[in-house]
Design an enzyme around this catalytic site. Structure first.
Site, mmCIF file in Angstrom:
data_model
loop_
_atom_site.group_PDB
_atom_site.id
_atom_site.type_symbol
_atom_site.label_atom_id
_atom_site.label_comp_id
_atom_site.label_asym_id
_atom_site.label_seq_id
_atom_site.Cartn_x
_atom_site.Cartn_y
_atom_site.Cartn_z
ATOM 1 N N SER A 107 0.835 -1.215 0.000
ATOM 2 C CA SER A 107 0.000 0.000 0.000
ATOM 3 C C SER A 107 0.864 1.257 0.000
ATOM 4 C CB SER A 107 -0.881 -0.007 1.250
ATOM 5 O OG SER A 107 -1.422 1.277 1.482
ATOM 6 N N THR A 156 -6.004 2.427 -6.789
ATOM 7 C CA THR A 156 -7.240 2.311 -6.008
ATOM 8 C C THR A 156 -8.152 3.495 -6.311
ATOM 9 O OG1 THR A 156 -6.147 1.044 -4.302
ATOM 10 C CG2 THR A 156 -8.187 2.148 -3.662
ATOM 11 N N LYS A 252 -8.505 -0.970 -9.005
ATOM 12 C CA LYS A 252 -9.120 -1.595 -7.819
ATOM 13 C C LYS A 252 -10.228 -0.707 -7.260
ATOM 14 C CE LYS A 252 -7.799 -3.198 -3.178
ATOM 15 N NZ LYS A 252 -8.272 -2.153 -2.277
ATOM 16 N N HIS A 276 -13.608 -2.077 -1.003
ATOM 17 C CA HIS A 276 -12.613 -1.716 0.007
ATOM 18 C C HIS A 276 -12.888 -2.425 1.341
ATOM 19 C CE1 HIS A 276 -9.362 1.448 -0.035
ATOM 20 N NE2 HIS A 276 -9.308 1.102 1.243
#
Ligand SMILES: Cc1cc2nc3c(=O)[nH]c(=O)nc-3n(C[C@H](O)[C@H](O)[C@H](O)COP(=O)(O)O)c2cc1C
Length: 387
Positions: A107, A156, A252, A276
């Site tokens: 991340s 993301t 994502k 998420h």
């Protein structure tokens, strides 16, 4: 040594070992947590079709995700603050994933930096990007991920602003934890975690601290997100990021057919059907419930992965049988990491592989590629109940 037979066992040990602030951070969804709960409970609505007298020797869970060989189609999802669940958490999780043969995703909001993980591993990992207002910083992040030879950029899309998770606000979530009478009292009961953490390589956001100037409070996820994340991210910007990266791109946070079609149009290599883990838009439908609609819209034209709610190999099987070619797990590996470090992540992966393999066999299939809708029994309105 406790006998670990399922992910729930790891979660119990994790709850005992890790400070409440970080347990709550992982084990929560936004607002009422409806989506968080349904991500898992919707898997239970899907049943498996038992078949017998089928040769089940020579089975295999091996597959590919974005062209990379995987021991099973289950990647470790990007999880912010993983290095607060366990000292050097990102390094330990990445090593476990590498040894097992599944992708690890780092991340942007990790504790160990891109360089730390690259140094501690031998195979490429995936890097997850949050887009920031500071375009220069984003460019530098992408360059760092390229220099570290990351094999995919996971962009993301479902967190341009942070969904509200009540517990994080009440706990004053930060990395490292701020020492208040409440946190000190809790930390005193988590001494094993604390001792390990004293020897950790890092206790701050490793991709941020030292890489950006003029941050008011880099220890607070909430403050950083509202100050820095780019609320204007749109498909045009996504196309530019893809060009800047020049390699494989996974988008994502797709939960709608129309967005899946847009992802196809910008030329993504894969999408992750995800909400998420129920941490953003509470009230959104679960990923598994949305999967059939998304497969109808773009299936066969783009690789589709799924996350949110997976707690077992049976859940993985259900996603694959509905058409996903890959999955990601978030909390399931975090429980393992918080419980037993690298070994715990390996255990989580082993549990899931065993469940996937045995379920596959009892469904009468020898490979994950053979799984399909024919292996499932589903309520007739599973994907159409809400229109
Ligand atoms: C504690 C926690 C932190 C997360 N941090 C990130 C993150 O930094 N970036 C991201 O793209 N997704 C993040 N996610 C979402 C995960 O990548 C993934 O979508 C989600 O965990 C899947 O649901 P599951 O936990 O039920 O498997 C986070 C999830 C959790 C639980």
């Amino acid at each position: 040594m406790p006998v670990i037979t399922n992910i729930e066992d790891l979660k119990r040990i994790y709850a005992r070992r890790v400070p409440k602030m970080f347990y709550d951070y992982a084990e929560s969804g936004s607002w009422t947590e409806q989506t968080f709960r349904e991500n898992s409970s919707d898997f239970d609505e899907i049943r498996l079709r038992q078949r017998v007298a089928v040769d089940m020797s020579g089975r295999s869970t091996t597959s590919q995700m974005i062209g990379q060989d995987v021991a099973m189609p289950v990647a470790l999802a990007p999880v912010g603050l993983t290095g607060m669940q366990c000292a050097d958490g990102e390094i330990k999780a990445a090593r476990a994933a590498e040894a097992f043969g599944v992708p690890f995703t780092l991340s942007t909001m990790s504790i160990n930096s891109i360089e730390d993980v690259a140094e501690a591993t031998t195979k490429p990992f995936w890097f997850q990007l949050y887009t920031m207002k500071d375009e220069d910083y984003v460019r530098r992040l992408i360059e760092r991920a390229k220099a570290a030879k990351c094999s995919a950029l996971v962009i993301t899309l479902d967190l341009q602003i942070l969904g509200q998770r009540h517990k994080d606000l009440k706990n004053g979530l930060s990395a490292p934890p701020k020492l208040t009478p409440k946190t000190i009292a809790n930390l005193m009961t988590k001494w094993a975690w604390g001792i390990e953490m004293l020897g950790a390589k890092r206790r701050h956001f490793g991709n941020i601290v030292g890489h950006v100037e003029g941050i008011s409070d880099a220890s607070s996820l909430g403050a950083w997100t509202s100050e820095q994340f780019d609320p204007s991210l749109d498909w045009g910007k996504i196309a530019k990021l893809k060009e800047m990266w020049g390699g494989k791109v996974i988008l994502k946070g797709i939960l709608d057919e129309e967005d899946a079609k847009m992802a196809l149009q910008v030329g993504a290599d894969a999408i992750t059907v995800s909400n998420h883990g129920g941490r953003q838009l509470d009230g959104a439908l679960s990923s598994i419930r949305m999967l059939p609609r998304i497969m109808d819209a773009v299936g066969g034209e783009i690789e589709v992965h799924l996350d949110s709610g997976i707690r077992s190999g049976q859940d993985v099987l259900k996603a694959l049988a509905l058409g996903a070619t890959g999955t990601m797990i978030g909390r399931a590996f975090v429980y393992g990491l918080g419980a037993m470090g690298q070994k715990g992540v390996t255990t989580a992966l082993e549990v899931i592989r065993k469940e996937l393999d045995i379920s596959m066999a009892l469904c009468g299939e020898q490979s994950v590629q053979a799984l399909g809708r024919h292996n499932l029994l589903m309520p007739v309105d599973f994907s159409t109940r809400w229109t």
